[in-house]
Design an enzyme around this catalytic site. Structure first.
Site, mmCIF file in Angstrom:
data_model
loop_
_atom_site.group_PDB
_atom_site.id
_atom_site.type_symbol
_atom_site.label_atom_id
_atom_site.label_comp_id
_atom_site.label_asym_id
_atom_site.label_seq_id
_atom_site.Cartn_x
_atom_site.Cartn_y
_atom_site.Cartn_z
ATOM 1 N N ASN A 7 0.869 -1.169 0.000
ATOM 2 C CA ASN A 7 0.000 0.000 0.000
ATOM 3 C C ASN A 7 0.912 1.227 0.000
ATOM 4 O O ASN A 7 1.556 1.525 0.999
ATOM 5 C CB ASN A 7 -0.913 0.001 1.231
ATOM 6 C CG ASN A 7 -1.827 1.212 1.273
ATOM 7 O OD1 ASN A 7 -1.446 2.320 0.913
ATOM 8 N ND2 ASN A 7 -3.044 1.020 1.761
ATOM 9 N N GLU A 34 -3.933 1.928 -2.926
ATOM 10 C CA GLU A 34 -4.036 3.366 -2.646
ATOM 11 C C GLU A 34 -3.172 4.201 -3.594
ATOM 12 O O GLU A 34 -2.349 5.005 -3.166
ATOM 13 C CB GLU A 34 -3.699 3.680 -1.183
ATOM 14 C CG GLU A 34 -4.890 3.519 -0.248
ATOM 15 C CD GLU A 34 -4.780 4.342 1.019
ATOM 16 O OE1 GLU A 34 -5.372 5.427 1.059
ATOM 17 O OE2 GLU A 34 -4.114 3.878 1.967
ATOM 18 N N ASP A 146 -3.991 -4.900 1.021
ATOM 19 C CA ASP A 146 -4.312 -4.290 2.309
ATOM 20 C C ASP A 146 -5.728 -4.714 2.671
ATOM 21 O O ASP A 146 -6.694 -4.248 2.076
ATOM 22 C CB ASP A 146 -4.197 -2.766 2.188
ATOM 23 C CG ASP A 146 -4.599 -2.042 3.465
ATOM 24 O OD1 ASP A 146 -4.982 -2.704 4.451
ATOM 25 O OD2 ASP A 146 -4.540 -0.796 3.468
ATOM 26 N N ASP A 217 -1.696 -6.182 6.122
ATOM 27 C CA ASP A 217 -1.368 -6.470 4.726
ATOM 28 C C ASP A 217 -1.004 -7.952 4.622
ATOM 29 O O ASP A 217 -0.098 -8.420 5.321
ATOM 30 C CB ASP A 217 -0.197 -5.604 4.272
ATOM 31 C CG ASP A 217 -0.496 -4.122 4.437
ATOM 32 O OD1 ASP A 217 -0.980 -3.502 3.481
ATOM 33 O OD2 ASP A 217 -0.261 -3.591 5.546
ATOM 34 N N ASP A 246 2.724 4.668 5.105
ATOM 35 C CA ASP A 246 2.528 4.135 6.453
ATOM 36 C C ASP A 246 2.492 2.606 6.458
ATOM 37 O O ASP A 246 2.427 1.997 7.536
ATOM 38 C CB ASP A 246 1.276 4.717 7.123
ATOM 39 C CG ASP A 246 0.056 4.730 6.218
ATOM 40 O OD1 ASP A 246 0.159 4.375 5.025
ATOM 41 O OD2 ASP A 246 -1.026 5.116 6.700
ATOM 42 N N HIS A 247 2.563 1.988 5.285
ATOM 43 C CA HIS A 247 2.598 0.528 5.170
ATOM 44 C C HIS A 247 3.972 0.055 4.711
ATOM 45 O O HIS A 247 4.648 0.750 3.943
ATOM 46 C CB HIS A 247 1.576 0.041 4.141
ATOM 47 C CG HIS A 247 0.158 0.253 4.532
ATOM 48 N ND1 HIS A 247 -0.674 -0.761 4.941
ATOM 49 C CD2 HIS A 247 -0.590 1.391 4.558
ATOM 50 C CE1 HIS A 247 -1.875 -0.278 5.204
ATOM 51 N NE2 HIS A 247 -1.844 1.031 4.972
#
Length: 256
Positions: A7, A34, A146, A217, A246-247
């Site tokens: 992501n 995303e 995700d 994830d 952030d992933h």
């Protein structure tokens, strides 16, 4: 075969990191969630020049999913048949070297008492129907991306704090189990039955530096792929870069 899910939380921002990951790690398949890009804004030309095949489903500002592969992408499909009018771009599937790759950016849901949670409930039911049907045609299948679900307390840095909260509720974990009950295996837990392997860290509160995250994830794999699975790795080095998503990416390696 090496398959990675990530992501990226805006491909506009993270494109150089995506290009570096492709060049340095050389996955056979990289799926992204995303994108936050209109369909006509996807950087296909830049990736094609690097030798990668691409398929994507874009949406301005929100959502968006893509499959990037060193091999030809066949039988590309987008969306969920049970939700034909859903405007949110969350699903793309393709066959790569005989492996059906289903990339998903699952609904967040916001909170258990939010109207968005009802959408999440309907969406996961539609996803389950789709994957069940795909499994009838594809012996080698990976459902990855995700999921916005931490399937067990071990996948959450503070189970008491997150108890029956979004991502960690019993109902959501039940949806995840229903997917596994189709005959799929949680790839990371096949290789690492125990331990904390967080893939998402809130930007706030220095959560990554404090190693406080969630494992949301995932790669869920059919029996034929489970038999060939060699390793699963969470790429925390990429999460540690400047201006990170952030992933963290998650990579599974399979014997050919």
């Amino acid at each position: 075969m090496k398959i990675t899910t990530w992501n990226v939380n805006s491909l506009n921002v993270r494109l150089p990191q995506v290009q570096n990951l492709l060049a340095d790690q050389q996955p056979d398949v990289l799926v992204l969630q995303e994108l936050k890009l209109d369909q006509d804004k996807f950087p296909a030309a830049a990736l094609n020049m690097m030798g990668w095949q691409t398929a994507w489903s874009g949406q301005k500002t929100y959502n968006g999913v893509a499959i990037i592969s060193r091999h030809a992408l066949q039988d590309v499909h987008t969306g969920l048949p049970a939700l034909p009018d859903d405007p949110q771009r969350r699903v793309i599937a393709a066959t790569v070297n005989g492996v059906r790759v289903i990339n998903v950016y699952c609904v967040n849901g916001e909170a258990l008492d939010s109207p968005k949670f009802e959408y999440k409930r309907q969406w996961f039911a539609a996803l389950t129907d789709f994957v069940r049907d795909e499994l009838t045609r594809h012996e080698k299948l990976v459902l990855l991306g995700d999921f916005n679900i931490a399937p067990a307390d071990a996948d959450c840095y503070d189970p008491e704090k997150w108890h029956e909260k979004i991502h960690c509720s019993s109902e959501e974990r039940g949806w995840f189990q229903t997917l596994l009950d189709l005959g799929l295996t949680d790839a990371l837990r096949q290789v690492h039955p125990e331990g904390a392997f967080y893939t998402w860290f809130d930007y706030r509160g220095a959560m990554f530096q404090r190693k406080l995250g969630l494992r949301i994830d995932h790669q869920l794999i059919s029996p034929a792929l489970a038999a060939a699975l060699q390793d699963v790795h969470v790429d925390l080095d990429t999460r540690a870069q400047e201006r990170p998503s952030d992933h963290a990416p998650v990579t599974a390696v399979f014997a050919e």
